[in-house]
Structure formats: C-alpha cells, structure tokens
Motif scaffolding. Sequence first.
Motif, PDB file in Angstrom:
ATOM      1  N   PHE A  32       0.288  -7.385  -6.086  1.00 34.04           N
ATOM      2  CA  PHE A  32      -0.639  -6.261  -6.056  1.00 34.04           C
ATOM      3  C   PHE A  32      -0.007  -5.072  -5.336  1.00 34.04           C
ATOM      4  CE2 PHE A  32      -3.588  -9.513  -7.200  1.00 34.04           C
ATOM      5  CZ  PHE A  32      -4.637  -8.862  -7.836  1.00 34.04           C
ATOM      6  N   ILE A  33      -0.053  -3.921  -5.990  1.00 30.86           N
ATOM      7  CA  ILE A  33       0.328  -2.654  -5.359  1.00 30.86           C
ATOM      8  C   ILE A  33      -0.882  -1.734  -5.441  1.00 30.86           C
ATOM      9  CG2 ILE A  33       1.864  -0.654  -5.430  1.00 30.86           C
ATOM     10  CD1 ILE A  33       3.969  -2.356  -6.741  1.00 30.86           C
TER      11      ILE A  33
ATOM     12  N   LEU B 242       0.848  -1.178   0.000  1.00 32.66           N
ATOM     13  CA  LEU B 242       0.000   0.000   0.000  1.00 32.66           C
ATOM     14  C   LEU B 242       0.892   1.239   0.000  1.00 32.66           C
ATOM     15  CD1 LEU B 242      -2.728   1.442   0.226  1.00 32.66           C
ATOM     16  CD2 LEU B 242      -2.538   1.222   2.719  1.00 32.66           C
ATOM     17  N   ILE B 243       0.736   2.088  -1.016  1.00 33.70           N
ATOM     18  CA  ILE B 243       1.497   3.332  -1.114  1.00 33.70           C
ATOM     19  C   ILE B 243       0.593   4.488  -0.700  1.00 33.70           C
ATOM     20  CG2 ILE B 243       2.783   4.879  -2.629  1.00 33.70           C
ATOM     21  CD1 ILE B 243       3.399   2.477  -4.397  1.00 33.70           C
ATOM     22  N   ASN B 244       0.985   5.203   0.340  1.00 31.80           N
ATOM     23  CA  ASN B 244       0.236   6.364   0.811  1.00 31.80           C
ATOM     24  C   ASN B 244       0.991   7.636   0.465  1.00 31.80           C
ATOM     25  OD1 ASN B 244      -1.915   4.926   2.338  1.00 31.80           O
ATOM     26  ND2 ASN B 244      -0.205   4.253   3.614  1.00 31.80           N
ATOM     27  N   GLY B 245       0.257   8.709   0.274  1.00 33.50           N
ATOM     28  CA  GLY B 245       0.904   9.988  -0.002  1.00 33.50           C
ATOM     29  C   GLY B 245      -0.102  11.042  -0.381  1.00 33.50           C
TER      30      GLY B 245
ATOM     31  N   PHE C 253     -14.599   1.644   4.457  1.00 33.04           N
ATOM     32  CA  PHE C 253     -13.659   0.791   3.733  1.00 33.04           C
ATOM     33  C   PHE C 253     -13.629  -0.569   4.407  1.00 33.04           C
ATOM     34  CE2 PHE C 253      -9.635  -0.757   2.031  1.00 33.04           C
ATOM     35  CZ  PHE C 253      -9.664  -0.271   0.726  1.00 33.04           C
ATOM     36  N   GLU C 254     -13.642  -1.609   3.581  1.00 35.33           N
ATOM     37  CA  GLU C 254     -13.709  -2.981   4.070  1.00 35.33           C
ATOM     38  C   GLU C 254     -12.442  -3.335   4.855  1.00 35.33           C
ATOM     39  OE1 GLU C 254     -15.210  -6.575   4.896  1.00 35.33           O
ATOM     40  OE2 GLU C 254     -16.296  -5.108   3.669  1.00 35.33           O
ATOM     41  N   ASP C 255     -12.619  -3.727   6.121  1.00 38.15           N
ATOM     42  CA  ASP C 255     -11.443  -3.997   6.948  1.00 38.15           C
ATOM     43  C   ASP C 255     -10.637  -5.187   6.443  1.00 38.15           C
ATOM     44  OD1 ASP C 255     -13.362  -5.843   7.627  1.00 38.15           O
ATOM     45  OD2 ASP C 255     -13.160  -5.588   9.797  1.00 38.15           O
ATOM     46  N   ALA C 256     -11.315  -6.197   5.884  1.00 39.65           N
ATOM     47  CA  ALA C 256     -10.585  -7.373   5.392  1.00 39.65           C
ATOM     48  C   ALA C 256      -9.654  -6.993   4.238  1.00 39.65           C
ATOM     49  CB  ALA C 256     -11.569  -8.449   4.936  1.00 39.65           C
ATOM     50  N   LEU C 257     -10.130  -6.118   3.342  1.00 41.28           N
ATOM     51  CA  LEU C 257      -9.289  -5.668   2.240  1.00 41.28           C
ATOM     52  C   LEU C 257      -8.139  -4.816   2.769  1.00 41.28           C
ATOM     53  CD1 LEU C 257      -8.585  -5.241  -0.734  1.00 41.28           C
ATOM     54  CD2 LEU C 257     -10.289  -3.414  -0.819  1.00 41.28           C
ATOM     55  N   TYR C 258      -8.432  -3.944   3.723  1.00 40.77           N
ATOM     56  CA  TYR C 258      -7.392  -3.078   4.284  1.00 40.77           C
ATOM     57  C   TYR C 258      -6.258  -3.910   4.891  1.00 40.77           C
ATOM     58  CZ  TYR C 258      -4.976  -0.007   7.527  1.00 40.77           C
ATOM     59  OH  TYR C 258      -4.003   0.664   8.225  1.00 40.77           O
ATOM     60  N   PHE C 259      -6.609  -4.901   5.715  1.00 41.65           N
ATOM     61  CA  PHE C 259      -5.551  -5.687   6.373  1.00 41.65           C
ATOM     62  C   PHE C 259      -4.807  -6.574   5.375  1.00 41.65           C
ATOM     63  CE2 PHE C 259      -8.374  -4.872  10.109  1.00 41.65           C
ATOM     64  CZ  PHE C 259      -7.472  -4.083  10.794  1.00 41.65           C
ATOM     65  N   ARG C 260      -5.442  -6.871   4.245  1.00 43.58           N
ATOM     66  CA  ARG C 260      -4.765  -7.689   3.242  1.00 43.58           C
ATOM     67  C   ARG C 260      -3.696  -6.888   2.490  1.00 43.58           C
ATOM     68  NH1 ARG C 260      -5.898 -12.492   2.088  1.00 43.58           N
ATOM     69  NH2 ARG C 260      -7.980 -12.384   2.986  1.00 43.58           N
ATOM     70  N   ILE C 261      -3.914  -5.560   2.344  1.00 45.35           N
ATOM     71  CA  ILE C 261      -2.980  -4.755   1.539  1.00 45.35           C
ATOM     72  C   ILE C 261      -2.073  -3.856   2.368  1.00 45.35           C
ATOM     73  CG2 ILE C 261      -4.554  -4.735  -0.433  1.00 45.35           C
ATOM     74  CD1 ILE C 261      -5.295  -1.859   0.307  1.00 45.35           C
ATOM     75  N   ALA C 262      -2.384  -3.672   3.666  1.00 39.85           N
ATOM     76  CA  ALA C 262      -1.696  -2.636   4.435  1.00 39.85           C
ATOM     77  C   ALA C 262      -0.561  -3.140   5.320  1.00 39.85           C
ATOM     78  CB  ALA C 262      -2.711  -1.876   5.303  1.00 39.85           C
ATOM     79  N   ASN C 263      -0.306  -4.452   5.340  1.00 43.33           N
ATOM     80  CA  ASN C 263       0.780  -4.948   6.189  1.00 43.33           C
ATOM     81  C   ASN C 263       2.138  -4.474   5.702  1.00 43.33           C
ATOM     82  OD1 ASN C 263      -0.792  -6.374   8.076  1.00 43.33           O
ATOM     83  ND2 ASN C 263      -1.042  -8.078   6.647  1.00 43.33           N
ATOM     84  N   ASN C 264       2.242  -4.263   4.413  1.00 41.81           N
ATOM     85  CA  ASN C 264       3.453  -3.701   3.819  1.00 41.81           C
ATOM     86  C   ASN C 264       3.049  -2.344   3.256  1.00 41.81           C
ATOM     87  OD1 ASN C 264       5.904  -3.206   2.568  1.00 41.81           O
ATOM     88  ND2 ASN C 264       5.567  -4.665   0.889  1.00 41.81           N
ATOM     89  N   ALA C 265       3.422  -1.264   3.928  1.00 42.40           N
ATOM     90  CA  ALA C 265       2.987   0.079   3.528  1.00 42.40           C
ATOM     91  C   ALA C 265       4.190   0.995   3.342  1.00 42.40           C
ATOM     92  CB  ALA C 265       2.040   0.663   4.579  1.00 42.40           C
ATOM     93  N   LEU C 266       4.031   1.946   2.431  1.00 44.47           N
ATOM     94  CA  LEU C 266       5.102   2.885   2.099  1.00 44.47           C
ATOM     95  C   LEU C 266       4.508   4.284   2.011  1.00 44.47           C
ATOM     96  CD1 LEU C 266       8.128   3.102   1.208  1.00 44.47           C
ATOM     97  CD2 LEU C 266       7.315   2.859  -1.142  1.00 44.47           C
TER      98      LEU C 266
END
Length: 406
Positions: free
Chosen positions: A255-256, A163-166, A272-285
């Motif tokens: 997936f990015i 997950l790329i935040n900015g 926002f669906e929590d299951a999707l969030y935890f699937r993509i957010a463990n590796n965040a930048l």
Amino acid sequence: MQSILIVDDLESIHEMLDAVIQPIGYNTAFATDGEIALQKIRDEHYDIVLTDINMKPMDGLSLLAQIKEADPNAIVIMMSGYANVENATQALKLGAFDYLTKPFKVDQLMLSINRASKERKRRLESGNTAAAQNSILLSGDSDLAKSFDERLSRSAKLPTPLLINGDPGTQKSNVAAVVHARSEQSGEPFVTIDAKKSEASELPELLFDGAGGPSEMIRSAKGGTLYIAGIDAISHEHQAPLGNLIRDLKGETRFICSSTRDLEQLVEAGEFEDALYFRIANNALQVPSLRDRPDDIAALALAYYAQNHLPFTSIGEGALALLQGYRWPGNYTEFQEVLAAAAEVGEGQVIREADLPDKLRDISSWPNLNDYLAEQSDRYKQAVLKACQGDSGKAAQILGLDEGDL
C-alpha cells in the motif's frame, strides 16, 4: 495490429463477428466459454475482449472479474441477449468498458470497438507519459535532488506501507509509480484509487466489498501495489476499516498513500484515525517543492523537452533567471504547463525570456522578509517537534526556546 478475443458459446456468433471485425484491421481469436478464454488470455496477449454474459460453466461476469483481477487495465466489452439492467450495472461496476444488448447493429459494434481501441492506445500512452514525467521529476544534480532520489530508493525497497507527502502539484502519483517500479513488486499490478476525484458515495465500493473485505479493485492489486491518492479525503467512518484491510493484506499487497495535508495535525484535531495514520506513516517520503530546487530548474526543463521530443536544448540566461525566481505555487504541474506554452511560441533551440508568460515577471506574490522567515521558522519548529515525537520539552531544548514558544 490490435487483437480481439471473442468469447461466445455460439460458433455462429464467432463467424458473424469475425466477418465484421477482421476486415477493419483486427486480428481475432475465439473461445466458447469463460474457462477456455482465461486459458487463452494466460497464453497470449489480447488488446480487447468481446464476451457474452450468458455462458456455462463460467459466465461472462465471472470471466470479467478474473480478467480485471489479472489486468486492471484490460478492455472488456460485454454482450447479452437480454436487456438486463442489473447485469449491465454489475458489469460496469466490475470494470467493463461497454455493454451491448443483442441484437445490436453493426455500426453500434464498430463504434464500441473503435472507442475501446482508442482507450487501449490512450492507456498505453499514458503509461509511457507517466514514466516520462517520473524521470523528469527526478532530474537535477542538487543535493536536495540527490537526497530525495536516495530516500525514494530506500522507501521502495521496504515492504511496509508508504506515505507520500507533498504540496499540491508535486506529482505524488508519479512518485508512487517510481516507488513501485523500483520495488520488488515491479512488473506486478499497480492500481490507483484517487480518493479526491471519487464521489464520496462511491469510495466505500472502491475500497470494500459487501462484507467489509477488500473490493474487487483492491484485490486486483494482489502481488503488486495499491496506491491511494488523497487518503485524507476518505471519510472518518471508513478510515479504521481501511486500516484493518491494510493490516490483513500485509505481505500480499503493498500500500502506498499520499496526502497534501499534514495527517499528524489531522490526527491531533480528531479528523483522522490514529490507527490508520500509524499503520501508513512509519515509512514516509516528503516530495520537495519546486521552489526549493532552483538549481535543478534548467535540468528539469531540458528533461521535459527531451522526453516530449521537442527541439529545445538550452535555456537562455534571462529565461532561466525568471524560471528560478518564480515561486511556483502549482509546483511541477504548473512548471510543465509553462514549458509547454513556451515551446509553442519558441523558435530555434533556445528558450528565451520573451517565450515565457508574464506571470513569471510578477513579483507581487513574494512575501516580505519577516513573513518569509516566520514561515520557515514555523516549518523548522514543526520538523523538530516531529523528530522528537511530539515531546515539546525536548524540542524546545534543541531549538533553544522556551517550551511555550513552540
């Protein structure tokens, strides 16, 4: 010289098209059905594929699907002797560049090929431009620039979703491209779905097939990377199925995802669906904003000019002060627009203060000190709270505050 593969089961069509296409400067090759065409494509490179739809044993639509799966950027023009709306619609959905109904006029064919040729060049150039922007974004010797580069490299080596935040304008799509280039998937497909720029009604077809499985576009990223820009724009009803797709394709597709909004806050708000969030957010930048990198401004500017083959080799002292003092609400995107405008009026090899737009001299947008400190304080509180996994008691202890003050 660009090359065109002509696929049709009638050799007379080959001869006719060859007589028209070769004199205008294209190399041509031929195949009499889809299977032969696929073998030729595996063996050699073609810039454009011009194929009939009605062929056996493999028809043009099946050929198109397999070509786009192997190379999502392939340029394919479809031909058909029948004015079939369903076929035309299906071809365009599968990624055909154009659809011609036989018999077509020579000027119609030439127009389509010329447009396809320009699009092929544009895609190649945009790939080079993206690479240039990527290197620009990572320029600079500040501690923040170095730590971001290191974190990006670590994230790239992990096979898990990222997950790329900015903030807006931080060119998260370019960051995703760099991650792909530094990953084990480099050299494999890099496919982008921009959820914010897609119509809400189109998104389900971009993500899923008719049975709820991965769409053709997602399947085209097999072995490589599927980048979903603006994942926060995907409707709530499609978030859980997307999470399931990401789970099912683990080990097959990287997936990015990116977001300008805080997905954790959206989860807490039920948006926002929590299951999707935890699937993509463990590796965040987190991509740093430009206003947090004043020490890198000169390096970023000179990298931009070098990549665009512009003659400027230094930034004048007054100009640098203006560039460093501006808050850059549009981040790197706005920064590059300012640099491009300065290059148009600048002379010699030095960017001067007079070359920069007046908005950089406007200080009315700066907050007073109390507002600025309050903003930074809130950011720090949220960062500590996230590090404590939402445990407000532990966060309050670290911050030296009462739990109610968080």
